[in-house]
Design an enzyme around this catalytic site. Sequence first.
Site, short mmCIF file in Angstrom:
data_model
loop_
_atom_site.label_atom_id
_atom_site.label_comp_id
_atom_site.label_asym_id
_atom_site.label_seq_id
_atom_site.Cartn_x
_atom_site.Cartn_y
_atom_site.Cartn_z
N HIS A 13 0.60 -1.28 0.07
CA HIS A 13 -0.06 -0.08 -0.06
C HIS A 13 0.79 1.21 -0.07
O HIS A 13 1.80 1.46 0.96
CB HIS A 13 -0.87 -0.05 1.23
CG HIS A 13 -2.03 0.95 1.35
ND1 HIS A 13 -3.42 0.91 1.51
CD2 HIS A 13 -1.98 2.37 1.03
CE1 HIS A 13 -3.71 2.02 1.63
NE2 HIS A 13 -3.20 3.06 1.50
N HIS A 39 3.15 4.11 0.41
CA HIS A 39 3.52 5.34 1.66
C HIS A 39 4.82 5.47 1.56
O HIS A 39 5.60 5.18 1.00
CB HIS A 39 3.18 4.10 3.20
CG HIS A 39 4.18 2.81 3.10
ND1 HIS A 39 4.10 1.91 2.50
CD2 HIS A 39 5.27 2.84 3.64
CE1 HIS A 39 4.95 1.04 2.61
NE2 HIS A 39 5.90 1.61 3.75
N HIS A 95 7.70 7.40 4.12
CA HIS A 95 8.50 7.75 5.52
C HIS A 95 9.01 8.84 5.72
O HIS A 95 9.75 9.42 4.58
CB HIS A 95 9.57 6.56 5.61
CG HIS A 95 9.23 5.11 5.39
ND1 HIS A 95 9.19 4.20 6.56
CD2 HIS A 95 9.15 4.36 4.42
CE1 HIS A 95 8.95 3.15 6.20
NE2 HIS A 95 8.64 3.19 4.82
#
Length: 112
Positions: A97, A99, A101
């Site tokens: 999924h 994403h 950081h």
Amino acid sequence: MDCIFCSIISGDIPSKKVYEDENLYAFYDIEPAAPTHVLIVPKKHIASIMDLTEEDAPLVGGILLGIQKIAKELGLEENGFRVVNNMGQHGGQTVFHIHFHLIGGRQLFGMV
């Protein structure tokens, strides 16, 4: 669909929320690489950068603006921070999924 980030976004799995708007959910990473380590996840399930479409362009812009807001709220803008997206198995992606950081709070060296 069995996606840990979708379960976190829906509230089925608890998280320490940092930010939320209509398109994004951000929360602290449970295995931080630095004093500040936040995951920024779109609420729309998209497996990876390679699965983005032209219609996702406003979402991608919103992700970057969300990262900016979060960095400011967490006091990271003065000294800087790193934004990382892992794509695919060789890129180190472990949750499929998309994403990002947001990592900061100390001097960062090398690659994360």
